[in-house]
Scaffold this motif. Structure first.
Motif, short mmCIF file in Angstrom:
data_model
loop_
_atom_site.label_atom_id
_atom_site.label_comp_id
_atom_site.label_asym_id
_atom_site.label_seq_id
_atom_site.Cartn_x
_atom_site.Cartn_y
_atom_site.Cartn_z
N GLY A 89 0.73 -1.15 0.14
CA GLY A 89 -0.06 0.08 -0.11
C GLY A 89 0.84 1.31 0.08
O GLY A 89 2.17 1.29 -0.28
N VAL A 90 0.30 2.39 0.39
CA VAL A 90 0.98 3.62 0.62
C VAL A 90 2.00 3.84 1.61
O VAL A 90 3.29 4.10 1.11
N ASN A 91 1.70 3.44 2.80
CA ASN A 91 2.75 3.72 3.89
C ASN A 91 3.07 2.28 4.57
O ASN A 91 3.87 2.38 5.63
N GLY A 92 2.76 1.18 4.10
CA GLY A 92 2.71 -0.18 4.65
C GLY A 92 4.01 -0.88 4.16
O GLY A 92 4.28 -0.84 2.94
N TRP A 93 4.65 -1.65 5.17
CA TRP A 93 5.76 -2.74 4.71
C TRP A 93 5.56 -3.88 5.58
O TRP A 93 5.19 -4.07 6.67
N LYS A 94 5.92 -4.95 4.83
CA LYS A 94 6.12 -6.30 5.66
C LYS A 94 7.57 -6.94 5.29
O LYS A 94 8.10 -6.46 4.10
N PHE A 95 7.87 -7.77 6.23
CA PHE A 95 9.14 -8.69 5.85
C PHE A 95 8.88 -9.90 5.51
O PHE A 95 8.03 -10.60 6.01
N LYS A 96 9.74 -10.02 4.38
CA LYS A 96 9.51 -11.46 3.79
C LYS A 96 10.83 -12.09 3.94
O LYS A 96 11.83 -11.53 3.19
N ALA A 97 10.78 -13.08 4.56
CA ALA A 97 12.14 -13.86 4.60
C ALA A 97 12.39 -14.89 3.32
O ALA A 97 11.58 -15.36 2.62
N ILE A 98 13.52 -14.88 2.90
CA ILE A 98 13.86 -15.58 1.73
C ILE A 98 14.88 -16.69 2.04
O ILE A 98 14.62 -17.72 1.57
N GLY A 99 16.13 -16.36 2.70
CA GLY A 99 17.04 -17.28 2.81
C GLY A 99 17.73 -17.91 1.73
O GLY A 99 17.85 -18.97 1.77
N GLN A 100 17.78 -17.31 0.61
CA GLN A 100 18.20 -17.91 -0.52
C GLN A 100 19.74 -17.61 -0.66
O GLN A 100 20.63 -16.72 -0.68
N GLY A 101 20.70 -19.09 -0.37
CA GLY A 101 22.01 -19.00 -0.67
C GLY A 101 22.50 -19.20 -1.86
O GLY A 101 21.74 -19.82 -2.68
N SER A 102 23.71 -18.70 -2.24
CA SER A 102 24.47 -18.98 -3.51
C SER A 102 26.01 -18.67 -3.09
O SER A 102 26.59 -18.22 -2.31
N ASN A 103 26.61 -18.82 -4.47
CA ASN A 103 28.03 -18.42 -4.51
C ASN A 103 28.22 -17.46 -5.56
O ASN A 103 27.37 -17.04 -6.41
N GLY A 104 29.48 -17.01 -5.41
CA GLY A 104 29.65 -15.74 -6.29
C GLY A 104 29.74 -14.35 -5.50
O GLY A 104 30.23 -13.61 -6.05
N GLY A 105 29.35 -14.36 -4.19
CA GLY A 105 29.75 -13.36 -3.36
C GLY A 105 28.84 -11.98 -3.83
O GLY A 105 27.91 -12.09 -4.19
N LEU A 106 29.22 -10.93 -3.11
CA LEU A 106 28.39 -9.68 -3.25
C LEU A 106 28.64 -9.14 -4.66
O LEU A 106 27.52 -8.57 -5.07
N TYR A 107 29.72 -9.38 -5.40
CA TYR A 107 29.75 -9.08 -6.73
C TYR A 107 28.52 -9.84 -7.67
O TYR A 107 27.89 -8.90 -8.17
N LYS A 108 28.37 -11.03 -7.38
CA LYS A 108 27.05 -11.72 -8.15
C LYS A 108 25.72 -11.04 -7.70
O LYS A 108 24.92 -10.75 -8.71
N ILE A 109 25.36 -10.85 -6.53
CA ILE A 109 24.37 -10.28 -5.85
C ILE A 109 24.17 -8.85 -6.68
O ILE A 109 23.08 -8.61 -7.09
N ALA A 110 25.18 -8.23 -6.54
CA ALA A 110 25.20 -6.70 -7.09
C ALA A 110 24.75 -6.64 -8.52
O ALA A 110 23.87 -5.91 -9.07
N ARG A 111 25.44 -7.37 -9.38
CA ARG A 111 25.12 -7.50 -10.90
C ARG A 111 23.70 -7.92 -10.98
O ARG A 111 22.86 -7.60 -11.83
N ASP A 112 23.12 -9.22 -10.40
CA ASP A 112 21.76 -9.57 -10.30
C ASP A 112 20.71 -8.44 -10.10
O ASP A 112 19.64 -8.47 -10.71
N TYR A 113 21.14 -7.40 -9.31
CA TYR A 113 20.36 -6.30 -9.13
C TYR A 113 20.26 -5.10 -9.99
O TYR A 113 19.92 -4.03 -9.68
N GLY A 114 21.27 -5.10 -10.90
CA GLY A 114 21.51 -4.24 -11.82
C GLY A 114 22.63 -3.25 -11.34
O GLY A 114 22.65 -2.08 -12.21
N VAL A 115 23.27 -3.57 -10.56
CA VAL A 115 24.35 -2.55 -9.90
C VAL A 115 25.36 -2.48 -10.86
O VAL A 115 25.91 -3.73 -11.29
#
Length: 171
Positions: free
Chosen positions: A140-166
Motif C-alpha cells: 500500500g501507500v505507507n505499509g511495509w512487511k518483511f519477507k524471509a527468503i534465505g536464498q544462498g548462492s556462491n559468487g559473493g557480493l559481486y554476483k548479487i549486486a550484478r543480479d540487482y543491476g548495480v
C-alpha cells in the motif's frame, strides 16, 4: 543487525562477513548504483538507509554490523529493500558460511527494541558464501512487511549486486 563469532584464521585469512542492502524498483533492479548500501557506500542519497560500518573480525558480543532503515524516507518508486549477507573475497579465500560459527542476521524495531525476524546463517547456508536474507516489501501507500527468503548462492557480493543491476567491476 548481523553478527558472527570470529573463527580462527582459515589458512592465512580471517573470515569477514558483510551486510548490504539494495533499494529495488518493481522489476527487482536498483534505480541507480547509489541504491546499493554496503561497506564502501554507507548511505543512500536521501539518508533512508545507513550502514553503520564494516566489522572485519566478528569480535565482540551482539550485532557486529548494522543497517538502519528509515521507512518514511524511502523514495516512492522503491518497492522493496533486499538485505544480503556475504563473505568478503570468499571464493579467493575458499570460505563459506560452513566455517563460521554463530552467524545470524536479524530485523529489530529500533523504537521498541523488539526482534521481528532472526535467521541463523551457518546451518542453512553451509556451502554458500552469499545469501539474500530477506526483503522489506511495500504494502500500500505507507505499509511495509518483511519477507524471509534465505536464498544462498556462491559468487559473493559481486554476483548479487550484478543480479540487482548495480554497475560493479569484478574483483
Amino acid at each position: 543487525g548481523l553478527g558472527w563469532d570470529a573463527p580462527e584464521k582459515v589458512e592465512i585469512y580471517a573470515v569477514d562477513i558483510d551486510s548490504s542492502a539494495f533499494l529495488l524498483r518493481s522489476d527487482r533492479r536498483v534505480r541507480r548504483d547509489t541504491d546499493f548500501v554496503f561497506y564502501n557506500n554507507l548511505e543512500t542519497e536521501n539518508g533512508a538507509i545507513t550502514h553503520c560500518g564494516d566489522n572485519i573480525t566478528g569480535g565482540g558480543e551482539g550485532d557486529d554490523e548494522e543497517i538502519k532503515v528509515d521507512l518514511e524516507r524511502v523514495p516512492f518508486d522503491v518497492e522493496r529493500i533486499s538485505f544480503a549477507v556475504t563473505i568478503h573475497n570468499a571464493e579467493e579465500r575458499q570460505q563459506s558460511f560452513g566455517i563460521v560459527k554463530g552467524a545470524f542476521i536479524r530485523i529489530v524495531d529500533q523504537d521498541s527494541g523488539k526482534e521481528l525476524a532472526h535467521f541463523d546463517l551457518t546451518e542453512d547456508a553451509s556451502a554458500d558464501n552469499a545469501m539474500i536474507f530477506g526483503e522489506l516489501v511495500r504494502e500500500g501507500v505507507n505499509g511495509w512487511k518483511f519477507k524471509a527468503i534465505g536464498q544462498g548462492s556462491n559468487g559473493g557480493l559481486y554476483k548479487i549486486a550484478r543480479d540487482y543491476g548495480v554497475n560493479v567491476a569484478p574483483n
